[in-house]
Design a protein around this motif. Structure first.
Motif, mmCIF file in Angstrom:
data_model
loop_
_atom_site.group_PDB
_atom_site.id
_atom_site.type_symbol
_atom_site.label_atom_id
_atom_site.label_comp_id
_atom_site.label_asym_id
_atom_site.label_seq_id
_atom_site.Cartn_x
_atom_site.Cartn_y
_atom_site.Cartn_z
ATOM 1 N N LEU A 1 0.835 -1.197 0.000
ATOM 2 C CA LEU A 1 0.000 0.000 0.000
ATOM 3 C C LEU A 1 0.871 1.248 0.000
ATOM 4 O O LEU A 1 0.570 2.227 -0.689
ATOM 5 N N GLN B 1 0.677 4.237 -2.711
ATOM 6 C CA GLN B 1 0.369 5.603 -2.326
ATOM 7 C C GLN B 1 1.453 6.574 -2.807
ATOM 8 O O GLN B 1 1.152 7.640 -3.345
ATOM 9 N N MET C 1 -5.115 6.951 -4.680
ATOM 10 C CA MET C 1 -4.815 7.319 -3.301
ATOM 11 C C MET C 1 -6.007 7.100 -2.376
ATOM 12 O O MET C 1 -5.871 7.187 -1.154
ATOM 13 N N GLU D 1 -9.496 5.399 -0.542
ATOM 14 C CA GLU D 1 -10.171 4.196 -0.083
ATOM 15 C C GLU D 1 -11.619 4.269 -0.554
ATOM 16 O O GLU D 1 -12.112 5.342 -0.927
ATOM 17 N N SER E 1 -7.187 3.586 8.444
ATOM 18 C CA SER E 1 -6.901 3.364 7.026
ATOM 19 C C SER E 1 -5.879 4.400 6.583
ATOM 20 O O SER E 1 -5.977 5.571 6.918
ATOM 21 N N ARG F 1 -5.386 5.216 3.504
ATOM 22 C CA ARG F 1 -5.820 5.815 2.242
ATOM 23 C C ARG F 1 -6.644 7.074 2.521
ATOM 24 O O ARG F 1 -7.198 7.237 3.606
ATOM 25 N N LYS F 2 -6.740 7.898 1.509
ATOM 26 C CA LYS F 2 -7.531 9.118 1.631
ATOM 27 C C LYS F 2 -8.992 8.807 1.339
ATOM 28 O O LYS F 2 -9.297 8.137 0.353
#
Length: 442
Positions: free
Chosen positions: A74, A78, A109, A111, A159, A161-162
């Motif tokens: 991940l 990213q 980038m 989620e 998380s 992720r953005k």
């Protein structure tokens, strides 16, 4: 390698990070208890179990403090998306055309959730909040309320992720197993403001407010200031105002393991009973406790306060009033509603009159009040949100860009195109609202 354990009163080994991570999920507390007991020759001695579990830190605790991002795949994805963004900016610079406001972030980038859903990640310890609601003693109630707040902080970096930025009017609603319900809506486009209301089982409490995050980039770190107004109202009319600390993502580009951390101060004010608690995040001074020497430690105290007879020019109330000028009309109106629901909201500077309780701990392991353990990560009782089975048409789960990422094999190009389409439509709507407002004013 991070030192995850401070000690073991049994002389044997605590469970591995893999075993702990697997059993940390909600509903598996008994599995963790069983694994601890089995490895140490115990059967049901709760006191001894607590002695060991109280020193157990989160399996992803970073040696420098905070939570580490240990997902290498991940991380590479990213960073690839970030460099892709930088490359695209370079192309626009060469042509002489650049508009950072209209620039769309790479969908890789993101989620597959909206910020509305992510906002509720830290509120999954509602059983602790229900304990607070059952207390008749204001000090004890405040202790449990703050414990609920601290217990949820581990989920801030759930998380890496953005989340998707919510569209104006977008909603999300869900319930917890204990009957708590939450409703969220995006009430402002620029600045982005998300309103929420969480109602406890039997209307024991109401947690409501709005979030207006402010993100700042500096070097190799990102700082998020959780601006907004938040308060918990209990059935007897008591209101506790909450001010959030700051969140940090450190080492996002130049280290092998980025980490999330919390800094600054959280404040809790029960104006009706003249109580205030200030919790400071960071290393606790003058302590030999290993966990309290880490950057992810905290300490604080509840004190009774008095107020100055005349408002000071730099009072919290005036500072907050000044900040409201930057809010949208709806956000400002929501702010006024929340303020009017408070009981005897203090309008003056705080002056400590008497300290009545103190706390310390580490948001990745435990929390103590006067040396008594109120929460431990190993015995965590976190719940999970269950999205409404009958959502409104405005529910974030109906977004086309978000749905693209939920597919078994996500089509990144389709998701990116859907995301940019929504962003274009939102900017066009914002322009129309602005023009209509000008015509009305004229």
């Amino acid at each position: 390698m991070a030192k995850l354990f401070r000690g073991n009163s049994f002389g044997g080994g605590l469970p591995s990070k893999e075993v702990f991570r697997e059993n940390l999920s909600p509903g598996n507390d008994h599995l963790l208890h069983r694994s601890l007991s089995a490895e140490n020759g115990l059967k049901s001695d709760e006191d001894l179990f607590e002695d060991a579990a109280e020193t157990l830190m989160h399996p992803d605790a970073h040696e420098e403090g905070g939570l580490a991002m240990n997902n290498r795949a991940l991380l590479e994805q990213q960073r690839g998306a970030i460099f892709e963004l930088i490359r695209d900016m370079g192309k626009q610079l060469l042509t002489g055309h650049i508009n950072l406001v209209n620039m769309s972030m790479p969908v890789k980038m993101f989620e597959s959730r909206s910020y509305l859903e992510k906002l509720s990640d830290v509120w999954v310890h509602s059983r602790i909040l229900t304990k607070a609601a059952a207390c008749k003693d204001p000090v004890m109630r405040l202790k449990w309320l703050i414990t609920w707040f601290v217990a949820g902080l581990q989920h801030v970096f759930q998380s890496w992720r953005k989340p998707f930025n919510p569209i104006l009017g977008e909603t999300w609603q869900a319930t917890l197993d204990d009957g708590a319900t939450v409703f969220l809506e995006q009430i402002s486009h620029h600045p982005p403001v998300s309103a929420f209301q969480m109602i406890g089982p039997g209307n024991a409490y109401e947690f409501a407010g709005y979030s207006q995050p402010e993100v700042q980039y500096k070097g190799n770190a990102v700082k998020t200031t959780a601006r907004g107004k938040r308060r918990v109202k209990f059935a007897d009319g008591t209101v506790v105002e909450i001010t959030y600390p700051k969140y940090y993502l450190r080492g996002i580009l130049y280290t092998s393991r980025p980490r999330g951390d919390i800094g600054g101060q959280a404040r809790f004010v029960d104006a009706q009973h003249g109580l205030c608690c200030e919790v400071n995040f960071g290393k606790v001074p003058d302590t030999a406790d290993h966990l309290l020497q880490r950057p992810d430690a905290f300490s604080g105290s509840i004190f009774r306060y008095r107020t100055d007879p005349s408002p000071a020019s730099n009072s919290p109330a005036k500072k907050e009033l000044k900040s409201r000028k930057s809010l949208s009309g709806l956000a400002s109106a929501f702010h006024s509603v929340l303020s009017s629901s408070s009981v005897h909201q203090p309008q003056h500077e705080f002056y400590r009159a008497e300290e009545v309780a103190s706390c310390s701990g580490n948001w990745l392991s435990h929390m103590d009040w006067e040396g008594q353990r109120y929460w431990t990560l190993a015995e965590d009782n976190a719940d999970r949100w269950h999205p409404s089975s009958m959502p409104l048409p405005s529910d974030s789960r109906f977004r086309e860009d978000l749905q693209c990422l939920l597919e078994e094999a996500p089509n990144w190009q389709t998701a990116q195109a859907a995301k940019e389409k929504l962003e274009t439509e939102q900017r066009a709507d914002a322009k129309l609202r602005k023009e209509a407002s000008r015509r009305t004013a004229a």
